[in-house]
Design an enzyme around this catalytic site. Structure first.
Site, PDB file in Angstrom:
ATOM      1  CG  ASP A 263      22.199  48.412  82.010  1.00  8.30           C
ATOM      2  OD1 ASP A 263      21.717  47.737  81.090  1.00  8.30           O
ATOM      3  OD2 ASP A 263      21.543  48.770  83.002  1.00  8.30           O
ATOM      4  NE  ARG A 264      29.460  49.678  78.706  1.00  8.17           N
ATOM      5  CZ  ARG A 264      30.056  49.210  77.600  1.00  8.17           C
ATOM      6  NH1 ARG A 264      31.369  49.223  77.511  1.00  8.17           N
ATOM      7  NH2 ARG A 264      29.343  48.736  76.606  1.00  8.17           N
TER       8      ARG A 264
END
Length: 396
Positions: A263-264
């Site tokens: 997600d990051r």
């Protein structure tokens, strides 16, 4: 590309995508597969505006970092397309869109793809406002959101190809490999094909995959409900395991590699992904199993020096207190306190390589990734500062 050609190519491509398509879009219309009801029921919800988009993202009707960004952008595109004739100035139109994008970004803060898409879309809005009327501002936004949708599938297929080739090279002494994955990173988490699951699909297509193992991914069960659904649908040999069984499975020698999404990703390679990813990475290290991350460059956030700076979303206590990720009956004792982070951060020293649509980021014999340099070379940017554009620009 002419406007009608762009519209036609998008509609044709996405009509050909398989039935697991999470995002069904035609100009002026957006339908999202309600993933909270899978695998027992396939229901599509109409998304008419940015409020609908915000709610579907927050309620996890749509989930997965790439899909969240696309769904958000398209929800606003539908709203803009179906607006009554707009009498404001180009600057007012731009302000309207920018405020809506900021609102959409607040739906789920951990996934960088959403904020990254908003930054790029705001730039396109600003340029359109400086050179045209309000109608041209809305038109530029809609075309950019549609291009984002189209580019995601091509990006995912590139990730699948690069990842499969790299795993085959890494495990070249094996005739076939078994891969463990976590959460859902396939067609349901993207515009199509998938990231980590896309790599598994590519290995299967190449005849290299012996078996895929997927975790149930508590508490929302994205693995048992969604990944297992995709694997069965595609007739990929697969086995579902409890989250807590991963270490025991690795000990048996039946897992050759682990691959997850992201997600990051911070500038040093620290990676935020679904809760439980960190545990899998530690288990993989202990058992000498390579651990890969697969994600588009839009998931890389060079403004963050390390994972310590990543904001971790906390979900409702009901997801643990009740069955079906909070949607079913209560199973936990009333009055118990709950800690329910949606994500954890895996330190870069536990990650073997990061697979992107531009190639594989490795440590090149060192103990650290140089992601800044990789992004600079991949995107052709001369600057390697933290303000560097994360990922390829839209071809609006």
């Amino acid at each position: 590309m002419a406007l009608e050609e762009l519209k036609s190519s998008i509609e044709q491509e996405f009509e050909l995508v398989n039935s697991l398509q999470a995002i069904c879009y035609k100009r002026g219309s957006l339908k999202l597969l309600d993933q909270t009801k899978l695998p027992l029921e396939s229901t599509y919800l109409d998304v008419r505006n940015s409020v609908d988009g915000w709610n579907t993202i927050r309620d996890m009707v749509v989930r997965g970092a790439p899909a969240i960004a696309i769904a958000a952008a398209l929800s606003l595109a539908v709203e803009a397309f179906n607006m009554q004739p707009y009498n404001g100035t180009s600057e007012e139109a731009a302000s309207f869109l920018v405020n809506k994008l900021d609102y959409l970004v607040s739906s789920r803060p951990t996934a960088v793809n959403l904020s990254d898409a908003a930054i790029k879309l705001k730039d396109i809005i600003s340029k359109a406002a400086a050179s045209g009327d309000a109608k041209s501002v809305f038109q530029a936004y809609i075309e950019a959101a549609e291009t984002m949708l189209k580019d995601d599938v091509a990006s995912n297929k590139a990730i699948g190809s690069y990842g499969a080739s790299f795993i085959k090279d890494t495990l070249k002494d094996l005739k076939s490999v078994s891969i463990l994955t976590h959460c859902n990173t396939g067609s349901l988490a993207t515009a199509g094909y998938g990231t980590a699951l896309g790599v598994i699909r590519a290995l299967h297509t190449d005849g290299m995959l012996e078996r895929a193992f997927c975790t149930e991914t508590r508490p929302f069960n994205q693995g048992s409900r969604l990944t297992a659904f995709e694997l069965v649908h595609d007739k990929i040999p697969a086995t579902l395991i409890a989250d807590s069984a991963a270490a025991a499975l690795m000990k048996t020698g039946r897992v050759n590699a682990v691959i997850v999404g992201a997600d990051r990703v911070a500038a040093n390679g620290d990676t935020a992904n679904k809760i439980g990813t960190y545990s899998l990475a530690l288990c993989a290290l202990h058992h000498g199993i390579p651990f890969f991350v697969a994600a588009p460059l839009t998931s890389v956030d060079l403004s963050l020096s390390s994972g310590r700076e990543i904001v971790i979303e906390e979900r409702s206590p009901k997801e643990l207190l009740n069955t079906r990720g909070g949607l079913g009956e209560q199973v936990a004792a009333s009055g118990i306190s709950v800690w329910n982070p949606a994500f954890d951060v895996t330190p870069s020293n536990l990650i073997t390589a990061i697979v992107t649509e531009k190639g594989v980021i490795t440590k090149n014999g060192t103990d650290a990734f140089d992601i800044n340099d990789f992004v600079r070379k991949a995107t052709g940017c001369k600057s390697s500062s933290k303000k560097l554009n994360r990922g390829p620009s839209f071809k609006a």
